[in-house]
Design a protein around this motif. Sequence first.
Motif, PDB file in Angstrom:
ATOM      1  N   LYS A  36       0.798  -1.233   0.000  1.00  0.00           N
ATOM      2  CA  LYS A  36       0.000   0.000   0.000  1.00  0.00           C
ATOM      3  C   LYS A  36       0.828   1.279   0.000  1.00  0.00           C
ATOM      4  CE  LYS A  36      -3.935  -2.017   2.516  1.00  0.00           C
ATOM      5  NZ  LYS A  36      -4.758  -1.930   3.755  1.00  0.00           N
ATOM      6  N   ASP A  57      -2.578  -3.243  -3.682  1.00  0.00           N
ATOM      7  CA  ASP A  57      -3.860  -2.559  -3.536  1.00  0.00           C
ATOM      8  C   ASP A  57      -4.190  -1.818  -4.834  1.00  0.00           C
ATOM      9  OD1 ASP A  57      -5.415   0.090  -2.820  1.00  0.00           O
ATOM     10  OD2 ASP A  57      -5.811  -1.288  -1.168  1.00  0.00           O
ATOM     11  N   GLU A  58      -5.256  -2.246  -5.512  1.00  0.00           N
ATOM     12  CA  GLU A  58      -5.550  -1.746  -6.860  1.00  0.00           C
ATOM     13  C   GLU A  58      -5.923  -0.271  -6.888  1.00  0.00           C
ATOM     14  OE1 GLU A  58      -7.936  -4.259  -9.276  1.00  0.00           O
ATOM     15  OE2 GLU A  58      -7.044  -6.102  -8.509  1.00  0.00           O
ATOM     16  N   SER A  59      -6.623   0.212  -5.866  1.00  0.00           N
ATOM     17  CA  SER A  59      -7.014   1.622  -5.859  1.00  0.00           C
ATOM     18  C   SER A  59      -5.782   2.520  -5.736  1.00  0.00           C
ATOM     19  CB  SER A  59      -7.995   1.900  -4.711  1.00  0.00           C
ATOM     20  OG  SER A  59      -7.397   1.622  -3.456  1.00  0.00           O
ATOM     21  N   ARG A  60      -4.818   2.093  -4.944  1.00  0.00           N
ATOM     22  CA  ARG A  60      -3.593   2.883  -4.800  1.00  0.00           C
ATOM     23  C   ARG A  60      -2.715   2.766  -6.030  1.00  0.00           C
ATOM     24  NH1 ARG A  60      -2.240   3.400   1.542  1.00  0.00           N
ATOM     25  NH2 ARG A  60      -4.356   3.028   2.297  1.00  0.00           N
ATOM     26  N   ARG A  62      -3.788   2.823  -9.025  1.00  0.00           N
ATOM     27  CA  ARG A  62      -4.299   3.838  -9.965  1.00  0.00           C
ATOM     28  C   ARG A  62      -3.707   5.209  -9.654  1.00  0.00           C
ATOM     29  NH1 ARG A  62      -9.153   0.824  -9.385  1.00  0.00           N
ATOM     30  NH2 ARG A  62      -9.922   2.219  -7.754  1.00  0.00           N
ATOM     31  N   ILE A  63      -3.593   5.526  -8.373  1.00  0.00           N
ATOM     32  CA  ILE A  63      -3.008   6.809  -7.976  1.00  0.00           C
ATOM     33  C   ILE A  63      -1.550   6.881  -8.405  1.00  0.00           C
ATOM     34  CG2 ILE A  63      -2.404   8.275  -6.010  1.00  0.00           C
ATOM     35  CD1 ILE A  63      -4.825   7.022  -4.532  1.00  0.00           C
ATOM     36  N   SER A  77      -1.056  -4.018 -10.836  1.00  0.00           N
ATOM     37  CA  SER A  77      -1.671  -4.181  -9.522  1.00  0.00           C
ATOM     38  C   SER A  77      -2.115  -5.618  -9.265  1.00  0.00           C
ATOM     39  CB  SER A  77      -2.882  -3.244  -9.395  1.00  0.00           C
ATOM     40  OG  SER A  77      -3.865  -3.580 -10.351  1.00  0.00           O
TER      41      SER A  77
END
Length: 382
Positions: A36, A57-60, A62-63, A77
């Motif tokens: 993360k 962590d896929e959402s992170r 993307r960031i 990811s």
Amino acid sequence: MKNISILGSTGSIGTQTLEVINELDSFKIVGLSANKNIDLLEKQALKYKPKIVAVYDESRARILRERLNIYNIKVVSGMDGLIEVATEKEADIVLTSVVGMIGLLPTLEAIKSGKIIALANKETLVTAGEIVMRKAKENNVDIIPVDSEHSAIFQSLKSGKKEEVAKIILTASGGPFRGKKLKDLEKVSVSDALKHPNWSMGRKISIDSATLMNKGLEVIEAKWLFDVDIENIEVIIHPQSIIHSMVEFIDGSVIAQLGVPDMKVPIQYALTYPKRKYSSIKKLRLTDIKELTFEEPDLNTFPCLKLAFEALKQGGTMPSVLNAANEVAVKLFLDKKIKFLDIPKLIEETMLKHKTIYNPNLDDIIESDKWARESIVSKYDR
């Protein structure tokens, strides 16, 4: 110049590996991964310019992808991303230092790709040692241990042939609660358990050291890494952490590897093996240490070590269940949802409920891991 991918580059072992590489100046980073911590991973990516980085962590992810967009660094990811970093075409060595079961599949895929494995992820061999070592042999891949204890054994074994080995002796510091009894541990805090006397480690492994589960996992690892029977593995407490482990040979000779408690030593040896290179770390002065002492482990106060031996004796999917139950129990303790002494209780309860599958395939191991986790989590979700 060797190319290396590091799985878990933002953790304790990963960051120390990068420090070692900075000093060696003979490695090129081609892949990095984190769970993360994208801020640190971003700094690492900008410094080392790898071809690819993975964020579990896929959402992170993307960031981070947006942040690194202009630098021509691929960001992937999830488990597929970890595997992509582990199998990066240009990588010669894969150092796997992620924490937990998530290290198993990327390590197996790296082995299939013919990479040298510098192994710092215990769970890979604890859960699927037989499968992993068989795949390594089939693909003619070296697995070099990074753990200080297994590195010590690996080095000590150079003194003789396999058939000349009488037993392997794993040393343990005893952790922050050495000498304590059960009544002393009833109200210990998370911060108490994280205060390791000798080593600087991540939170999970620090708790494992406090319960002695860390040594139990190392026993299982040693069985597979060095192809020894459980009866030929001994654990002793050595509070100074100077002798990192030993090998006793059939003639009575005991060969040990000594050094200051600094993970950079086994990390560097794994990366440069079979050569040794200069290191700037503090050198050992025995006159400063003055004494080396040894004790038997207290299995009544620290039953996790006994549970690990039992899991190894039973075999099959039981080590996977032991490992999964321990991971969940440690997290519950770190989250302050259970007490320190509840960790071995939860592990033992889970092991007693499990119906062992013998000669398991990879799916059996993964399913047993999942079952053990859900078995405990459901109990605390109610």
